[in-house]
Design an enzyme around this catalytic site. Structure first.
Site, PDB file in Angstrom:
ATOM      1  N   TYR A 121      33.947  49.567  77.823  1.00 43.29           N
ATOM      2  CA  TYR A 121      34.096  49.676  79.284  1.00 43.29           C
ATOM      3  C   TYR A 121      33.204  50.742  79.925  1.00 43.29           C
ATOM      4  O   TYR A 121      32.626  50.491  80.995  1.00 43.29           O
ATOM      5  CB  TYR A 121      35.566  49.884  79.649  1.00 43.29           C
ATOM      6  CG  TYR A 121      36.361  48.607  79.594  1.00 43.29           C
ATOM      7  CD1 TYR A 121      36.472  47.779  80.701  1.00 43.29           C
ATOM      8  CD2 TYR A 121      36.982  48.195  78.417  1.00 43.29           C
ATOM      9  CE1 TYR A 121      37.194  46.593  80.654  1.00 43.29           C
ATOM     10  CE2 TYR A 121      37.693  47.014  78.346  1.00 43.29           C
ATOM     11  CZ  TYR A 121      37.797  46.208  79.465  1.00 43.29           C
ATOM     12  OH  TYR A 121      38.496  45.022  79.412  1.00 43.29           O
TER      13      TYR A 121
ATOM     14  N   GLU B 200      44.975  44.252  77.442  1.00 44.05           N
ATOM     15  CA  GLU B 200      44.366  43.789  76.192  1.00 44.05           C
ATOM     16  C   GLU B 200      44.983  44.480  74.988  1.00 44.05           C
ATOM     17  O   GLU B 200      45.212  43.844  73.946  1.00 44.05           O
ATOM     18  CB  GLU B 200      42.852  44.013  76.258  1.00 44.05           C
ATOM     19  CG  GLU B 200      42.161  43.055  77.220  1.00 44.05           C
ATOM     20  CD  GLU B 200      40.841  43.569  77.750  1.00 44.05           C
ATOM     21  OE1 GLU B 200      40.285  44.525  77.158  1.00 44.05           O
ATOM     22  OE2 GLU B 200      40.364  43.036  78.768  1.00 44.05           O
TER      23      GLU B 200
ATOM     24  N   TYR C 122      41.856  28.831  72.443  1.00 43.69           N
ATOM     25  CA  TYR C 122      40.578  28.838  71.736  1.00 43.69           C
ATOM     26  C   TYR C 122      40.566  29.955  70.711  1.00 43.69           C
ATOM     27  O   TYR C 122      41.446  30.824  70.688  1.00 43.69           O
ATOM     28  CB  TYR C 122      39.400  28.986  72.703  1.00 43.69           C
ATOM     29  CG  TYR C 122      39.596  30.018  73.795  1.00 43.69           C
ATOM     30  CD1 TYR C 122      39.378  31.370  73.578  1.00 43.69           C
ATOM     31  CD2 TYR C 122      40.010  29.625  75.075  1.00 43.69           C
ATOM     32  CE1 TYR C 122      39.563  32.310  74.585  1.00 43.69           C
ATOM     33  CE2 TYR C 122      40.202  30.556  76.086  1.00 43.69           C
ATOM     34  CZ  TYR C 122      39.968  31.894  75.838  1.00 43.69           C
ATOM     35  OH  TYR C 122      40.164  32.822  76.832  1.00 43.69           O
TER      36      TYR C 122
ATOM     37  N   ILE D 177      36.965  17.185  75.866  1.00 47.70           N
ATOM     38  CA  ILE D 177      38.098  16.516  75.218  1.00 47.70           C
ATOM     39  C   ILE D 177      38.812  17.434  74.235  1.00 47.70           C
ATOM     40  O   ILE D 177      40.000  17.259  73.959  1.00 47.70           O
ATOM     41  CB  ILE D 177      37.616  15.238  74.491  1.00 47.70           C
ATOM     42  CG1 ILE D 177      38.798  14.353  74.126  1.00 47.70           C
ATOM     43  CG2 ILE D 177      36.779  15.578  73.250  1.00 47.70           C
ATOM     44  CD1 ILE D 177      38.378  13.002  73.537  1.00 47.70           C
TER      45      ILE D 177
ATOM     46  N   PRO E 143      40.225  20.636  73.848  1.00 43.62           N
ATOM     47  CA  PRO E 143      41.553  21.245  74.011  1.00 43.62           C
ATOM     48  C   PRO E 143      42.634  20.261  74.446  1.00 43.62           C
ATOM     49  O   PRO E 143      43.822  20.557  74.332  1.00 43.62           O
ATOM     50  CB  PRO E 143      41.330  22.322  75.072  1.00 43.62           C
ATOM     51  CG  PRO E 143      40.139  21.886  75.821  1.00 43.62           C
ATOM     52  CD  PRO E 143      39.280  21.130  74.857  1.00 43.62           C
TER      53      PRO E 143
ATOM     54  N   GLY F  37      32.492  27.977  79.641  1.00 44.10           N
ATOM     55  CA  GLY F  37      31.647  29.169  79.713  1.00 44.10           C
ATOM     56  C   GLY F  37      32.221  30.171  80.690  1.00 44.10           C
ATOM     57  O   GLY F  37      33.433  30.242  80.893  1.00 44.10           O
TER      58      GLY F  37
END
Length: 393
Positions: free
Chosen positions: A95, A138, A191, A271, A273, A387
């Site tokens: 960061y 996070e 993902y 297609i 996911p 993306g």
């Protein structure tokens, strides 16, 4: 906490970001990636070259400035950013690099008359506020995934155990943990992050999981992209037995519990996911309408699998739309682009439904307009970007 003066100065820069934000962010990326090689693996160079990443970040910065008084108005944007960061393993030490380069870019692009010390200080405070929010969120997710059954933190060694060609462009890769231990359950639609070393360079990518992970394996299905460093490596050089480091599954675009009719609409490799979503939905009794659009039958992946499911599950209706007829593949239900009229025929008569759609940006923009015009409630119409995220017009 930002002061009133900081907020006022931030909001005053909104017109400048609206007109020149992309140029500012392009300069920011050029500077950061040339001076800080340690962050290069975190960014997709193809998205840099196309301008997608600068546009997406410029949009994010603009949204943040517009809503600096009401951050809750950012909606799902913060959740999307957090999940992308988790999948790539963004850490607190990244960061300050990003923040320092962003402030330098503001100063150098806007000039000293506009980017006064007061403006730079205000943006510094605003960036630190956002960084604190992201770092805290996070850290909580990293810890949650590490403590969950089969979970881990950071990179974990997996082995490619199977490779299957699904179409002329898409190949599936199956990964199992090298330690033969259990794996973290993924929600349908999530993902996985890959850490690869190609020609001596580290790269990281996110790929949608294309199957439920109930067999102790993760499956991704990758489209070969012309000139794509990672996709071509996975297609051509990654062979069964290859070791690859994976990060835990992430993503907030997931199938939500519901008894409403489910509509899954995809274009091309979008297609992937929808397949675990379809698997999960068929384990219930909810009606499912599966709509897939492809350039032609040769590039249409998983058609036989979906057809077999349609024969086994009466609640599943599937429809295919091809832009062209290749003269070889089985026929589609429609040739040409998916029109609003055709979509209306393929949707359930009940418009109180849940719709999930993915594909190229132009495809998703059209589907979003069609669904709205057909009376699908906006809050029940969900989509995800492969993306960098940007707004759909």
């Amino acid at each position: 906490m930002l002061s009133v003066q900081d907020r006022t100065l931030i909001k005053a820069t909104v017109p400048l970001l609206e007109s020149g934000g992309e140029a500012l962010i392009t300069h920011f990326y050029r500077m950061m990636l040339s001076e800080y090689p340690q962050v290069r693996p975190l960014f997709n160079q193809a998205h840099q070259a196309s301008g997608d990443q600068p546009r997406a970040l410029a949009n994010g910065v603009l949204m943040y400035a517009r809503h600096i008084d009401q951050l809750d108005q950012l909606g799902d944007l913060v959740a999307k950013i957090i999940n992308k960061h988790v999948a790539l393993q963004i850490l607190p030490e990244h960061y300050p690099i990003v923040g320092g380069c962003l402030l330098r870019a503001i100063s150098e692009v806007l000039g000293s008359e506009i980017a006064t010390p007061e403006v730079i200080n205000a943006w510094g405070a605003a960036y630190n506020q956002l960084a604190d929010i992201l770092i805290g969120a996070e850290a909580a997710i990293y810890e949650q995934k590490a403590q969950a059954p089969g979970g881990w933190r950071g990179a974990r060694a997996f082995k490619l155990v199977q490779k299957v060609q699904e179409s002329a462009e898409i190949t599936s890769l199956y990964f199992a943990p090298q330690d033969q231990g259990p794996i973290l359950a993924a929600e349908p639609g999530q993902y996985i992050g890959l850490q690869l070393f190609i020609d001596g360079q580290e790269v990281r990518r996110n790929y949608s999981l294309s199957a439920l992970c109930n067999q102790g394996q993760y499956r991704i299905s990758v489209k070969r992209e012309p000139g794509g460093v990672v996709s071509n490596y996975l297609h051509d050089q990654c062979v069964v037995g290859t070791s690859i480091m994976l990060f835990p599954p992430a993503g907030e675009f997931t199938l939500k519990p519901s008894d409403k009719p489910l509509v899954l609409i995809s274009g091309g490799v979008g297609i992937t996911p929808t397949l675990p979503m379809l698997e999960a939905a068929l384990a219930t009794e909810r009606p499912v309408h599966f709509i897939h659009c492809a350039r032609n039958g040769q590039v249409h992946a998983f058609r036989h699998w979906v057809d077999e499911l349609a024969q086994r599950y009466p609640q599943l209706k599937r429809f295919y739309c091809y832009a062209e007829d290749d003269g070889v593949s089985p026929a589609a239900d429609k040739l040409g682009l998916l029109t609003r009229e055709q979509l209306a025929d393929w949707l359930p008569q009940q418009r109180d439904l849940d719709a999930y759609f993915l594909g190229p940006k132009g495809f998703m923009a059209a589907i979003k307009r069609h669904l709205k015009a057909l009376g699908i409630p906006e809050q029940q119409s969900r989509y995800e970007f492969f993306g960098p995220a940007a707004a759909l017009e």
